[in-house]
Write a protein that holds these residues in place. Sequence first.
Motif, short mmCIF file in Angstrom:
data_model
loop_
_atom_site.label_atom_id
_atom_site.label_comp_id
_atom_site.label_asym_id
_atom_site.label_seq_id
_atom_site.Cartn_x
_atom_site.Cartn_y
_atom_site.Cartn_z
N ALA A 197 -8.19 -70.27 -45.66
CA ALA A 197 -8.63 -71.19 -44.61
C ALA A 197 -7.72 -71.11 -43.39
O ALA A 197 -8.18 -71.24 -42.25
N ALA A 198 -6.43 -70.89 -43.63
CA ALA A 198 -5.49 -70.78 -42.50
C ALA A 198 -5.79 -69.54 -41.67
O ALA A 198 -5.75 -69.58 -40.44
N PHE A 199 -6.09 -68.43 -42.32
CA PHE A 199 -6.51 -67.24 -41.58
C PHE A 199 -7.80 -67.52 -40.80
O PHE A 199 -7.93 -67.16 -39.62
N ASP A 200 -8.76 -68.18 -41.45
CA ASP A 200 -10.03 -68.50 -40.78
C ASP A 200 -9.81 -69.41 -39.58
O ASP A 200 -10.57 -69.35 -38.60
N GLN A 218 -0.69 -64.78 -38.63
CA GLN A 218 0.11 -64.38 -39.78
C GLN A 218 0.47 -65.62 -40.58
O GLN A 218 0.77 -66.67 -40.00
N ILE A 219 0.42 -65.51 -41.88
CA ILE A 219 0.85 -66.59 -42.77
C ILE A 219 2.15 -66.14 -43.44
O ILE A 219 2.26 -64.99 -43.88
N LYS A 220 3.11 -67.04 -43.51
CA LYS A 220 4.31 -66.76 -44.29
C LYS A 220 4.17 -67.46 -45.63
O LYS A 220 3.77 -68.63 -45.70
N VAL A 221 4.46 -66.72 -46.68
CA VAL A 221 4.37 -67.25 -48.03
C VAL A 221 5.77 -67.24 -48.64
O VAL A 221 6.42 -66.18 -48.69
N ASN A 224 9.51 -60.73 -62.61
CA ASN A 224 8.75 -59.50 -62.92
C ASN A 224 7.49 -59.36 -62.07
O ASN A 224 6.78 -58.36 -62.16
N GLU A 225 7.21 -60.35 -61.21
CA GLU A 225 6.01 -60.30 -60.37
C GLU A 225 6.23 -59.59 -59.03
O GLU A 225 5.30 -59.53 -58.22
N LEU A 226 7.43 -59.06 -58.80
CA LEU A 226 7.69 -58.41 -57.52
C LEU A 226 6.64 -57.33 -57.20
O LEU A 226 6.08 -57.33 -56.09
N PRO A 227 6.31 -56.40 -58.10
CA PRO A 227 5.29 -55.40 -57.78
C PRO A 227 3.93 -56.02 -57.46
O PRO A 227 3.22 -55.56 -56.55
N ALA A 228 3.56 -57.07 -58.17
CA ALA A 228 2.27 -57.73 -57.91
C ALA A 228 2.26 -58.38 -56.53
O ALA A 228 1.26 -58.30 -55.80
N PHE A 229 3.37 -59.00 -56.15
CA PHE A 229 3.47 -59.61 -54.82
C PHE A 229 3.34 -58.53 -53.74
O PHE A 229 2.64 -58.72 -52.73
N LEU A 230 4.01 -57.39 -53.93
CA LEU A 230 3.94 -56.32 -52.94
C LEU A 230 2.52 -55.78 -52.82
O LEU A 230 2.02 -55.53 -51.71
N SER A 231 1.84 -55.62 -53.93
CA SER A 231 0.46 -55.15 -53.90
C SER A 231 -0.43 -56.14 -53.15
O SER A 231 -1.34 -55.75 -52.40
N TRP A 232 -0.17 -57.43 -53.33
CA TRP A 232 -0.97 -58.49 -52.72
C TRP A 232 -0.93 -58.43 -51.19
O TRP A 232 -1.92 -58.71 -50.52
N ILE A 233 0.22 -58.06 -50.61
CA ILE A 233 0.34 -58.07 -49.14
C ILE A 233 0.07 -56.71 -48.51
O ILE A 233 0.19 -56.56 -47.30
N LYS A 234 -0.32 -55.75 -49.32
CA LYS A 234 -0.53 -54.40 -48.75
C LYS A 234 -1.60 -54.41 -47.67
O LYS A 234 -1.49 -53.71 -46.65
N SER A 235 -2.65 -55.18 -47.85
CA SER A 235 -3.74 -55.21 -46.87
C SER A 235 -3.93 -56.60 -46.27
O SER A 235 -4.99 -56.92 -45.77
N ARG A 236 -2.89 -57.43 -46.32
CA ARG A 236 -2.97 -58.78 -45.77
C ARG A 236 -1.81 -59.01 -44.80
O ARG A 236 -0.67 -58.67 -45.11
N PRO A 237 -2.07 -59.65 -43.63
CA PRO A 237 -0.99 -59.92 -42.67
C PRO A 237 -0.16 -61.13 -43.08
O PRO A 237 -0.12 -62.17 -42.40
N VAL A 262 13.90 -59.48 -42.27
CA VAL A 262 12.50 -59.07 -42.39
C VAL A 262 12.39 -57.56 -42.50
O VAL A 262 13.01 -56.82 -41.73
N TYR A 263 11.59 -57.10 -43.47
CA TYR A 263 11.41 -55.68 -43.74
C TYR A 263 9.93 -55.32 -43.60
O TYR A 263 9.05 -56.09 -43.97
N THR A 264 9.70 -54.14 -43.06
CA THR A 264 8.33 -53.62 -42.90
C THR A 264 8.23 -52.26 -43.58
O THR A 264 9.23 -51.60 -43.85
N HIS A 265 6.98 -51.87 -43.81
CA HIS A 265 6.70 -50.57 -44.44
C HIS A 265 5.47 -49.99 -43.76
O HIS A 265 4.48 -50.72 -43.55
N PRO A 266 5.46 -48.71 -43.41
CA PRO A 266 4.31 -48.14 -42.68
C PRO A 266 3.00 -48.20 -43.44
O PRO A 266 1.93 -48.14 -42.84
N GLU A 267 3.05 -48.34 -44.76
CA GLU A 267 1.83 -48.36 -45.56
C GLU A 267 1.35 -49.78 -45.86
O GLU A 267 0.34 -49.95 -46.55
N TYR A 268 2.06 -50.78 -45.34
CA TYR A 268 1.73 -52.16 -45.67
C TYR A 268 1.42 -52.95 -44.40
O TYR A 268 2.15 -52.88 -43.42
N GLN A 269 0.35 -53.74 -44.45
CA GLN A 269 0.05 -54.65 -43.35
C GLN A 269 0.99 -55.85 -43.38
O GLN A 269 1.34 -56.40 -42.33
#
Length: 326
Positions: A147-150, A155-158, A169-182, A233-240
Amino acid sequence: MQLEDSYQRKFYYLRLSITDVCNFKCQYCLPDGYKPKGKNSGFLQLEEIRRVIAAFAHCGTTKVRITGGEPSLRKDFSDVIAVAAEQPGIEKVATTTNGYRLAKQAAVWREAGLTHINVSVDSLDSRMFHQITGENKFTEVMAGIDAAFDAGFPQIKVNAVLMKDLNSNELPAFLSWIKSRPIQLRFIELMQTGDMDDFFSRYHQSGISIRNYLIANGWLMKAREANDGPAEVYTHPEYQGEIGLIMPYKKDFCQTCNRLRVSALGKLHMCLFGDYGVELRDLLQEDSQRDQLITAIQTQLADKKVSHFLDDGYTGMTPNLAYIGG
């Protein structure tokens, strides 16, 4: 006029608590739920809030974060946002929320003038979310982020507190979650507070270990802006999305401090882990008191310490992170 301490740190950022009440029972903050601490004269009223923000803005503050507890528990929360947004010089009006009202209120808050929003999400697994927060609200909080994006937030900070043997142990899952989300996903290192010594000893996970993982996997650190918070703050070229690391136990963490805190009862705090608060409320009753208010703030800055001394095991007067708006 600029707020500056004796270590030449300039303060562009006000964290203003408007309540210490919270309806969640997060294990690292209020595991037994909110309990009022003694008598008080009530939380800051709207005119008092306006006066304190105006004074800080006059001294060069450009960012206000409205905090709690859970700030949206206040019925006048949208009015508080509007009061902050209308002050000349204030460029960013942010809040940190547990997200339980976000799905219904995101558009209202945006219309009121909120420019930035942080949502606490400590797990992407609904059962672990329930275990950590004490509330079965994962679906509602996720809907709130959508709803905040809508509503037009670009950008939303989580915020997520990663804890050893709980959700680390959820670090990989969190990274996958933001790959295509701002989303800027902010991992906040568990901090020791007066009520939580044993919990800290059991579950503390070093932020440095997360940073090393990111660097090894191609993440690069961004440059800071003057009114940014404490995150690297860190960025990655393959991640939004982005990663923000808040590592209070890192050497020289306090060198870039640019924020001051005012509690929901009108006390000025030099540091989240300071050992005292300075009463300002008597100077928030009339517009004509602004110069006195500014003088009081500037006088106290001379006593701001070089560090929070957390790495020495010092927790100051802070019983929990909701107490003065962690």
